[in-house]
Design an enzyme around this catalytic site. Structure first.
Site, PDB file in Angstrom:
ATOM      1  N   GLU A 114       0.797  -1.234   0.000  1.00 48.03           N
ATOM      2  CA  GLU A 114       0.000   0.000   0.000  1.00 48.03           C
ATOM      3  C   GLU A 114       0.830   1.285   0.000  1.00 48.03           C
ATOM      4  O   GLU A 114       0.624   2.166   0.848  1.00 48.03           O
ATOM      5  CB  GLU A 114      -0.989  -0.037   1.185  1.00 48.03           C
ATOM      6  CG  GLU A 114      -1.877  -1.270   1.126  1.00 48.03           C
ATOM      7  CD  GLU A 114      -2.801  -1.435   2.340  1.00 48.03           C
ATOM      8  OE1 GLU A 114      -2.737  -0.615   3.265  1.00 48.03           O
ATOM      9  OE2 GLU A 114      -3.584  -2.405   2.332  1.00 48.03           O
ATOM     10  N   ASN A 160       2.131  -4.637  -3.438  1.00 50.37           N
ATOM     11  CA  ASN A 160       0.718  -4.984  -3.271  1.00 50.37           C
ATOM     12  C   ASN A 160      -0.059  -3.719  -2.897  1.00 50.37           C
ATOM     13  O   ASN A 160       0.392  -2.931  -2.061  1.00 50.37           O
ATOM     14  CB  ASN A 160       0.651  -6.010  -2.114  1.00 50.37           C
ATOM     15  CG  ASN A 160      -0.684  -6.629  -1.884  1.00 50.37           C
ATOM     16  OD1 ASN A 160      -1.314  -7.117  -2.814  1.00 50.37           O
ATOM     17  ND2 ASN A 160      -1.116  -6.661  -0.620  1.00 50.37           N
ATOM     18  N   HIS A 189     -10.306  -5.640  -2.714  1.00 54.37           N
ATOM     19  CA  HIS A 189     -11.372  -5.507  -1.711  1.00 54.37           C
ATOM     20  C   HIS A 189     -12.504  -4.745  -2.402  1.00 54.37           C
ATOM     21  O   HIS A 189     -12.477  -3.508  -2.478  1.00 54.37           O
ATOM     22  CB  HIS A 189     -10.864  -4.743  -0.485  1.00 54.37           C
ATOM     23  CG  HIS A 189      -9.829  -5.508   0.281  1.00 54.37           C
ATOM     24  ND1 HIS A 189     -10.136  -6.683   0.936  1.00 54.37           N
ATOM     25  CD2 HIS A 189      -8.511  -5.292   0.475  1.00 54.37           C
ATOM     26  CE1 HIS A 189      -9.039  -7.148   1.524  1.00 54.37           C
ATOM     27  NE2 HIS A 189      -8.039  -6.329   1.247  1.00 54.37           N
ATOM     28  N   GLU A 195      -6.184 -10.288  -2.214  1.00 56.77           N
ATOM     29  CA  GLU A 195      -7.036 -10.144  -1.018  1.00 56.77           C
ATOM     30  C   GLU A 195      -8.510 -10.034  -1.402  1.00 56.77           C
ATOM     31  O   GLU A 195      -9.260  -9.227  -0.843  1.00 56.77           O
ATOM     32  CB  GLU A 195      -6.601  -8.905  -0.206  1.00 56.77           C
ATOM     33  CG  GLU A 195      -5.131  -8.917   0.182  1.00 56.77           C
ATOM     34  CD  GLU A 195      -4.698  -7.748   1.048  1.00 56.77           C
ATOM     35  OE1 GLU A 195      -5.561  -7.037   1.602  1.00 56.77           O
ATOM     36  OE2 GLU A 195      -3.482  -7.539   1.172  1.00 56.77           O
ATOM     37  N   ASP A 205     -12.263  -9.918  -1.803  1.00 55.45           N
ATOM     38  CA  ASP A 205     -13.557 -10.080  -1.132  1.00 55.45           C
ATOM     39  C   ASP A 205     -14.535  -9.082  -1.751  1.00 55.45           C
ATOM     40  O   ASP A 205     -14.125  -8.137  -2.421  1.00 55.45           O
ATOM     41  CB  ASP A 205     -13.488  -9.970   0.406  1.00 55.45           C
ATOM     42  CG  ASP A 205     -12.776  -8.745   0.947  1.00 55.45           C
ATOM     43  OD1 ASP A 205     -12.740  -7.715   0.243  1.00 55.45           O
ATOM     44  OD2 ASP A 205     -12.285  -8.805   2.086  1.00 55.45           O
TER      45      ASP A 205
END
Ligand code: G2I
Length: 447
Positions: free
Chosen positions: A157, A198, A234, A262, A264
């Protein structure tokens, strides 16, 4: 006598109202996701919590996935809560579990602005000290797991939404070169590990992902060891970026691997069948985009079960973001991932299981209902029962199941203690509801 007759006639009325419907129950796809992924050349992963890797959670983590990412266990605050004193317990446990299940591990993460120990964030360090702390951290952690980690999310990030660098301990103290240094140190400590940067909100083509693209390009031009980019993914229900595949492709064309790290898809609670169907479509399109690009090597979900998701804690009122529900029953999203990986799902071997709905008591404004799930010639390890009310009835309270109602649609799932229905056995759950006008018995599906 009179009260006995009343009781008898009520009983026969209730029996008459009991209606049986045969329906398939939820079960996993015929082929585990990891095997479907392997046939497409994709690793399928999940984030995990080390302490949960037993029982059903451990079974699913071990059988469905070919990669594990420690959700928190490898972060700086987890491994070095006190300066110089390392705690590898949970991370070691996850790595050992992965090795025992022939799984890869994605290490997560080495340089991040968040989840750093307070001794580090509260200290006042010269730039040289900070650089040395970071080098030691990376050398120690990557060295500890040398040869056992397939890929590291080295840098996590680093960007703001507009593509500028995030203000952080690292950027402010060391400048943008902290990223090249971190990659170089990680490579020195484990030359075989694939090294990633990432970030989130970099799934589509936008200012942030273009900044990431330019960073990766310049690192490659400078000979810095960078093997891949992680697109966290996300996502919000119904908002898969239309440029996802194009974005994956442009990174691949740059000569790096891409991982969905990641994934979702969160929704406003409560979930209902329409939202779960949309979520399944969203998961499917993300996995399909990865399948379409050869260098997209890994799709990892950020927790496989709703009960193990970060979403409700961070976005109050949102959740149900993962492919399995709170009770580890696969959701439509699970099946859509399987389908995107080329799998087919067949009805479960539970033809002998049925759900029967009955009204056991009724008064002027309310009623008590019961559903019995019976198996004969099949069995269940978890169950979910759905029905749609036709006359405005409303479930107000349930026991021995978790029931939610959205509009007319009711969904009830097993409690933690009654998911198992053996061949020849049955379980029941009950509920109270309100009604007016009429209280017709709905069609119940077990699925
Ligand atoms: O925030 C979602 C993810 C975004 N990308 C990087 C990931 O590393 C990040 O993961 C989440 C974990 O899933 C959460 O479990 O990172 C969060 C912290 O930013 C984690 O939450 C923290 C809680 O905030 C703490 O209260 C808790 O002590 O998890 C900690 C350990 O359970």
């Amino acid at each position: 006598m009179r009260s006995l007759r009343t009781a008898l006639s009520l009983a026969s009325l209730v029996t008459g109202a009991l209606m049986l419907f045969t329906a398939p129950a939820a079960h996993a796809a015929d082929t585990p996701l990891r095997d479907l992924g392997a046939a497409k050349g994709k690793i399928v992963g999940t984030a995990v919590t080390g302490s949960k890797l037993t029982g059903t959670y451990g079974d699913i983590a071990g059988t469905q996935f070919s990669s594990l990412t420690p959700g928190n266990a490898m972060k700086w605050e987890s491994v070095e809560p006190t300066q110089g004193s390392f705690n590898w317990t949970e991370a070691d446990q996850i790595v050992a579990f992965a090795e025992a299940h022939d799984q890869q591990v994605r290490g997560h993460t080495l340089v991040w602005h968040s989840q750093n120990p307070s001794w580090l964030t509260n200290g006042s360090w010269t730039s040289a000290q900070l650089r040395s702390l970071l080098q030691n951290h990376i050398s120690t952690e990557v060295g500890h797991y040398k040869g056992r980690i397939a890929a590291w999310d080295v840098v996590n990030e680093p960007f703001n939404e507009d593509g500028t660098y995030r203000s952080s301990l690292w950027y402010n103290g060391l400048g943008a070169d902290y990223m090249a240094d971190a990659l170089t140190w990680a490579h020195a400590a484990d030359p075989a590990a694939k090294l990633y940067i990432n970030d989130y909100n970099v799934e589509g083509v936008n200012a942030k992902s273009t900044a990431l693209y330019n960073l990766v390009k310049s690192l490659k031009d400078r000979g810095v060891p960078i093997d891949g980019v992680g697109l966290q993914a996300h996502l919000i229900l119904g908002q898969v970026p239309s440029t996802l595949q194009q974005n994956i492709q442009r990174f691949a064309d740059l000569g790096v691997d891409v991982a969905i790290t990641e994934l979702d898809v969160r929704m406003a609670l409560p979930a209902d069948s329409a939202k779960l169907a949309q979520q399944a479509a969203d998961y499917k399109s993300v996995v399909a985009a990865c399948v379409a690009v050869a260098r997209c090597v890994n799709v990892t979900v950020w927790g496989f079960a709703d009960s193990d998701s970060w979403v409700p804690g961070t976005f109050p009122g949102y959740g149900a973001a993962t492919p399995y529900d709170d009770n580890y029953a696969p959701k439509p999203a699970y099946y859509s991932i399987a389908e995107a990986l080329g799998g087919t799902t067949t009805p479960p071997p539970t033809d002998g299981c049925t759900a029967a709905y009955g009204v056991t008591n009724q008064w002027s404004t309310g009623f008590t209902g019961e559903v019995r799930i019976s198996c004969s010639g099949g069995s269940l390890s978890s169950w979910k029962v759905n029905w749609t009310y036709g006359a405005g009835q409303q479930v107000t309270q349930a026991w021995n199941a978790t029931c939610t109602q959205s509009g007319a649609a009711v969904t009830c799932t097993n409690a933690s203690y009654n998911g198992t229905v053996p061949d020849g056995g049955s379980v029941t759950f009950g509920f109270n509801g309100s009604w007016s006008g009429s209280n017709p018995v709905p069609t119940v599906t077990l699925g």
